[in-house]
Design a protein around this motif. Structure first.
Motif, short mmCIF file in Angstrom:
data_model
loop_
_atom_site.label_atom_id
_atom_site.label_comp_id
_atom_site.label_asym_id
_atom_site.label_seq_id
_atom_site.Cartn_x
_atom_site.Cartn_y
_atom_site.Cartn_z
N LEU A 170 7.54 14.07 -32.39
CA LEU A 170 7.58 14.69 -31.06
C LEU A 170 6.32 15.49 -30.76
O LEU A 170 5.67 15.29 -29.72
CB LEU A 170 8.81 15.59 -30.94
N LYS A 171 5.96 16.39 -31.65
CA LYS A 171 4.80 17.25 -31.39
C LYS A 171 3.52 16.44 -31.30
O LYS A 171 2.72 16.61 -30.37
CB LYS A 171 4.65 18.30 -32.49
N ASP A 172 3.31 15.53 -32.24
CA ASP A 172 2.08 14.74 -32.26
C ASP A 172 1.97 13.88 -30.99
O ASP A 172 0.88 13.75 -30.41
CB ASP A 172 2.05 13.83 -33.48
N THR A 173 3.08 13.30 -30.56
CA THR A 173 3.05 12.46 -29.36
C THR A 173 2.77 13.28 -28.11
O THR A 173 1.99 12.88 -27.24
CB THR A 173 4.39 11.70 -29.20
N GLN A 174 3.40 14.45 -28.03
CA GLN A 174 3.14 15.34 -26.89
C GLN A 174 1.66 15.74 -26.85
O GLN A 174 1.04 15.75 -25.77
CB GLN A 174 4.02 16.59 -26.97
N MET A 175 1.09 16.04 -28.00
CA MET A 175 -0.30 16.48 -28.03
C MET A 175 -1.26 15.34 -27.71
O MET A 175 -2.30 15.54 -27.07
CB MET A 175 -0.65 17.08 -29.40
N LYS A 176 -0.93 14.12 -28.12
CA LYS A 176 -1.77 12.96 -27.79
C LYS A 176 -1.79 12.73 -26.28
O LYS A 176 -2.85 12.45 -25.69
CB LYS A 176 -1.25 11.72 -28.50
N LEU A 177 -0.63 12.84 -25.64
CA LEU A 177 -0.57 12.66 -24.19
C LEU A 177 -1.31 13.78 -23.47
O LEU A 177 -1.98 13.54 -22.46
CB LEU A 177 0.89 12.61 -23.73
N PHE A 178 -1.19 14.99 -23.99
CA PHE A 178 -1.90 16.12 -23.37
C PHE A 178 -3.41 15.92 -23.50
O PHE A 178 -4.16 16.14 -22.55
CB PHE A 178 -1.48 17.43 -24.04
N ASP A 179 -3.85 15.49 -24.67
CA ASP A 179 -5.27 15.25 -24.90
C ASP A 179 -5.79 14.15 -23.97
O ASP A 179 -6.89 14.26 -23.41
CB ASP A 179 -5.49 14.85 -26.36
N HIS A 180 -4.99 13.11 -23.80
CA HIS A 180 -5.36 12.02 -22.90
C HIS A 180 -5.47 12.53 -21.47
O HIS A 180 -6.41 12.16 -20.73
CB HIS A 180 -4.30 10.91 -22.99
N PHE A 181 -4.54 13.39 -21.07
CA PHE A 181 -4.55 13.96 -19.72
C PHE A 181 -5.81 14.80 -19.50
O PHE A 181 -6.50 14.64 -18.49
CB PHE A 181 -3.30 14.82 -19.53
N VAL A 182 -6.11 15.67 -20.46
CA VAL A 182 -7.27 16.56 -20.32
C VAL A 182 -8.56 15.76 -20.18
O VAL A 182 -9.37 16.00 -19.28
CB VAL A 182 -7.38 17.52 -21.52
N HIS A 183 -8.76 14.80 -21.08
CA HIS A 183 -10.01 14.03 -21.05
C HIS A 183 -10.10 13.10 -19.85
O HIS A 183 -11.18 12.61 -19.53
CB HIS A 183 -10.16 13.24 -22.35
N GLY A 184 -8.97 12.90 -19.17
CA GLY A 184 -9.00 12.11 -17.95
C GLY A 184 -9.40 12.89 -16.72
O GLY A 184 -9.74 12.30 -15.69
N VAL A 185 -9.37 14.23 -16.80
CA VAL A 185 -9.67 15.05 -15.62
C VAL A 185 -10.98 15.82 -15.73
O VAL A 185 -11.56 16.18 -14.70
CB VAL A 185 -8.52 16.03 -15.30
N VAL A 186 -11.45 16.08 -16.95
CA VAL A 186 -12.62 16.95 -17.09
C VAL A 186 -13.93 16.22 -16.80
O VAL A 186 -14.05 15.01 -17.01
CB VAL A 186 -12.71 17.56 -18.52
N THR A 187 -14.91 16.97 -16.30
CA THR A 187 -16.28 16.48 -16.20
C THR A 187 -16.92 16.66 -17.57
O THR A 187 -16.30 17.21 -18.50
CB THR A 187 -17.07 17.30 -15.17
N GLU A 188 -18.15 16.22 -17.73
CA GLU A 188 -18.84 16.39 -19.01
C GLU A 188 -18.98 17.88 -19.33
O GLU A 188 -18.80 18.30 -20.48
CB GLU A 188 -20.21 15.73 -18.97
N LYS A 189 -19.29 18.67 -18.30
CA LYS A 189 -19.39 20.12 -18.49
C LYS A 189 -18.04 20.71 -18.89
O LYS A 189 -17.97 21.58 -19.77
CB LYS A 189 -19.88 20.76 -17.19
#
Length: 209
Positions: A170-189
């Motif tokens: 559960l925790k690992d899957t939640q964190m993978k999805l969160f990481d995917h979400f973050v890297h999908g919205v951030v600029t390089e900066k």
């Protein structure tokens, strides 16, 4: 702590760790070293305890996450602190928790849905709008769409048919999805700042052990 609050706190701990269905009134009484009769003096049935336990848990979570959004210097720091909180919150959470609420405790389930669809979603929308304004998130993203997607991702991981517990933690899957979400919205900066904040949080947590 008053006995009613102790019962709710004890129930939250048991429900989070073992799920709702598998925890009986006897288990709660044994956890608190009180009689089941004492519990029934304050609650008419298990369903009432479950509903109040969910309300208490979400109230505490709301306070915790509100503090993050109030004290963070920017949208990226908000995300890094949310990441840290998620690691803690999902660490010992039973994967059947939301399924049990949905199937057996509709009142408590509605409390969760309202919290998810209003408070959590609004926080994400505000975070995304702030990040775009600060230049850390991509300006072309749709905050309303991504906020809806994100809250549904959190709930989706509790679906045993999609993410069976014997294959997905559960925790690992939640964190993978969160990481995917973050890297999908951030600029390089934004990405560089996010990694910087994560390292800072990691150092703080290591020093506190």
């Amino acid at each position: 702590m008053e006995i009613k609050d102790r019962i709710i706190a004890g129930a939250v701990e048991l429900f989070t760790r073992y799920g709702v269905r598998s925890v009986s009134m006897d288990d709660i009484a044994r956890q608190l070293s009180i009689s089941k009769k004492t519990i029934y003096q304050y609650f008419k049935d298990k369903d009432e305890i479950v509903t109040m336990a969910v309300q208490a848990h979400l109230k505490r979570e709301r306070k915790e996450y509100d503090e993050i959004f109030e004290c963070s210097h920017d949208a990226v720091e908000e995300l890094s602190k949310v990441c840290t909180c998620m690691r803690k919150d999902f660490k010992d959470m039973n994967p059947s928790l939301l399924f049990d609420l949905q199937k057996y405790h509709p009142n408590a389930w509605n409390v969760w849905l309202q919290f998810k669809n209003e408070h959590i979603k609004n926080q994400i929308v505000n975070n995304l709008k702030r990040g775009i304004k600060e230049g850390y998130f991509r300006k072309e993203i749709d905050p309303e769409f991504l906020a809806t997607l994100r809250v549904e991702q959190v709930q989706l991981v509790f679906d045993k048919q999609i993410f069976p517990a014997d294959r997905f933690d559960l925790k690992d899957t939640q964190m993978k999805l969160f990481d995917h979400f973050v890297h999908g919205v951030v600029t390089e900066k934004g990405k560089m700042l996010y990694m910087k904040y994560l390292e800072k949080e990691k150092t703080i947590n290591q020093n506190s052990i």
